[in-house]
Design a protein around this motif. Structure first.
Motif, PDB file in Angstrom:
ATOM      1  N   LYS A   5       0.840  -1.201   0.000  1.00  0.00           N
ATOM      2  CA  LYS A   5       0.000   0.000   0.000  1.00  0.00           C
ATOM      3  C   LYS A   5       0.873   1.248   0.000  1.00  0.00           C
ATOM      4  O   LYS A   5       1.804   1.359   0.805  1.00  0.00           O
ATOM      5  N   GLY A 208      -7.973   8.184   5.849  1.00  0.00           N
ATOM      6  CA  GLY A 208      -6.795   7.359   6.135  1.00  0.00           C
ATOM      7  C   GLY A 208      -7.058   5.870   5.897  1.00  0.00           C
ATOM      8  O   GLY A 208      -6.241   5.019   6.250  1.00  0.00           O
ATOM      9  N   ASP A 211      -4.956   2.139   4.364  1.00  0.00           N
ATOM     10  CA  ASP A 211      -4.240   1.101   5.138  1.00  0.00           C
ATOM     11  C   ASP A 211      -5.199  -0.056   5.435  1.00  0.00           C
ATOM     12  O   ASP A 211      -4.838  -1.230   5.354  1.00  0.00           O
ATOM     13  N   LYS A 266      -0.927   8.241  13.553  1.00  0.00           N
ATOM     14  CA  LYS A 266      -1.603   8.338  12.258  1.00  0.00           C
ATOM     15  C   LYS A 266      -0.985   7.437  11.185  1.00  0.00           C
ATOM     16  O   LYS A 266      -1.595   7.187  10.142  1.00  0.00           O
TER      17      LYS A 266
HETATM   18 MG    MG Z   1      -2.440   7.331   6.142  1.00  0.00          MG
END
Ligand code: MG
Ligand code: ADP
Ligand code: ASP
Length: 454
Positions: A5, A208, A211, A266
């Motif tokens: 990723k 986000g 992931d 994060k």
């Molecule tokens: Mg991220």
């Protein structure tokens, strides 16, 4: 096979994509599924454009979109050359995507209303665009690539902006779609973050969330390893944007990584670890700017992971709700009523400390805080404290390691600390500080536990 990723900064511009190509080339023998985020800041830009449109500021929205389109075209130009049929083909597709975004945005502006469903549809274009560009660039670089739309296998409920994955469906569909493509290509490329309902309405896995996409794909495909390529050397002893002299944590357990991610690190979406745990798949965090570095390996705890403090995370902006019982309910009735309200508002609690007539809580997200306070106020007095931060010290066996709490709180003697909690898990000590003290608190603690000169 493996999953690789690449986050926004790892696909953010021409030189980042050049590095990405070189990195992927080193892994071709492992049959990678490459998961890409939108190019850096693209999701924020699309979100801002949607909000401008909602306020009727269509020309500001259009300006942002124009700039974003130019960034994508620029990358294509650099790799494919300006007067080539490849360039013409991809930039035409880019144009089509921007025409769709504009249609959506005009709809938002016309109605002065921005639903979660429209927002999801708009912001997922970031990943649609980046994957389109990277597909063209890979094929141009002789990496035979199959681009697959993540919505062919990534399913969630209809919580459009933070979809809850339908794991069973993902497990059956993902291999069905990906295995045949992997056989006939060097790489299968897909988008992170994007998903859809079983009725094919576009959703996202939350900000986000690429992931999380990667680990869900890894789980469904029984991957050998899930690689998270980002802009730092791995899981560090604290966020390098807040603390000086951070160090790489070379090996960490699933539980420790999940706790750090959940409490603000994060570098991983908070739910990334869950799917990996299910199939015991190692997750590695690597730096696309420094690919030789070994990064951080995240493993099952059964693999003899060292004890002690691994890292300190924080959530910078939180509010504390202090709830006082007015009607002197018995304490279990009081707690039940409180939790019902959080449940009905689909909000979970990060930290909680209680006495018989008072409960203090911090929330994992504040979208519904007004409604929550209103409902709590029916049977209690609620005081909201703002400008607070949550600090979380994570490491295996902390609860059983003598003297840790003493070291933490002795060092922080000069700061106002509330809501100290040693968690039900053995691996975290958390507490709340004033936001204005956060930076200093983080540095003091980091120096105490990670400065080798101590
Ligand atoms: Mg991220
Ligand atoms: P990506 O776009 O690759 O997904 P993110 O910006 O989401 O990257 O995550 C990487 C960032 O996470 C780093 O640049 C760093 O500032 C931040 N971060 C916060 N806590 C940590 C930590 N403990 N270790 C490493 N990075 C952290
Ligand atoms: N592009 C999405 C975001 O910015 C997902 C991701 O980067 O993981 O939130």
């Amino acid at each position: 096979m493996i999953v690789m990723k690449f986050g926004g900064t790892s696909v953010g511009d021409v030189s980042a994509i050049r590095r990405l190509i070189e990195i992927v080339k080193t892994r071709l023998a492992k049959k990678p599924v490459v998961v890409v985020s939108a190019i850096s800041k693209a999701t924020d830009t699309l979100q801002s454009a949607a909000r401008f449109a909602e306020k009727g500021e269509l020309s500001s929205a259009k300006k942002l979109l124009k700039e974003l389109e130019a960034r994508h075209n620029e990358i294509c130009k650099e790799f494919l050359g300006e007067n080539t049929s490849e360039y013409e083909g991809v930039t035409l597709r880019i144009k089509e995507y921007f025409t769709s975004i504009l249609e959506l945005i005009k709809g938002v502006s016309l109605l002065s209303e921005l639903s979660d469903r429209s927002m999801a549809k708009i912001i997922t274009h970031g990943e649609l665009l980046s994957s389109l560009v990277i597909d063209a660039v890979f094929n141009h670089s002789n990496i035979k690539t199959a681009l697959v739309d993540a919505r062919d296998f990534m399913y969630t409920d209809d919580n459009y902006l933070v979809g809850e994955p339908i794991t069973e469906r993902i497990k059956t569909e993902t291999p069905k779609v990906i295995i045949p493509l992997l056989k006939n290509n060097d790489v299968v490329l897909t988008q992170g973050f994007i998903s859809n309902t079983e009725d094919k309405i576009t959703t996202t896995l939350g900000r986000g969330g690429s992931d999380y996409s990667a680990s869900l794909i890894g789980m469904a495909m029984d991957a050998e390893e899930i690689e998270i390529w980002t802009d730092v050397d791995g899981m560090l002893t604290a966020d390098p944007r807040k603390v000086n002299n951070t160090k790489i944590v070379s090996v960490i357990s699933f539980e420790e990584a999940a706790e750090l991610a959940y409490f603000g690190a994060k570098v991983l979406h908070p739910l990334t670890i869950q799917p990996a745990v299910e199939k015991d798949i190692p997750v590695r965090i690597l730096n696309s700017r420094n690919p030789e570095n070994e990064g951080t390996l995240i493993l099952s705890d059964s693999k003899k992971i060292k004890g002690g403090i691994k890292s300190i995370s924080c959530k910078e902006n939180i509010k504390v709700l202090n709830v006082f019982s007015t009607k002197m309910l018995n304490s279990y009735g009081f707690l039940r009523k409180i939790f019902e309200i959080f449940d009905n508002n689909q909000t979970s609690v990060d930290l909680i400390t209680t006495s018989e007539v008072n409960v203090s809580l911090t929330l994992d997200n504040e979208d519904r805080i007004e409604e929550i306070v209103k409902e709590l106020s029916v049977f209690s007095t609620v005081k909201v404290e703002e400008e607070k931060s949550l600090v979380c010290v994570v490491g295996k066996d902390l609860k059983n390691t003598k003297g840790i709490a003493k070291r933490i709180f002795q060092k922080l003697g000069d700061f106002n600390i509330t809501m100290i909690s040693q968690g039900a898990s053995l691996i975290n000590v958390s507490f709340v500080v004033n936001k204005s003290d956060l930076q200093e608190v983080m540095q003091v603690l980091h120096d105490e536990f990670f400065d080798n000169s101590n």
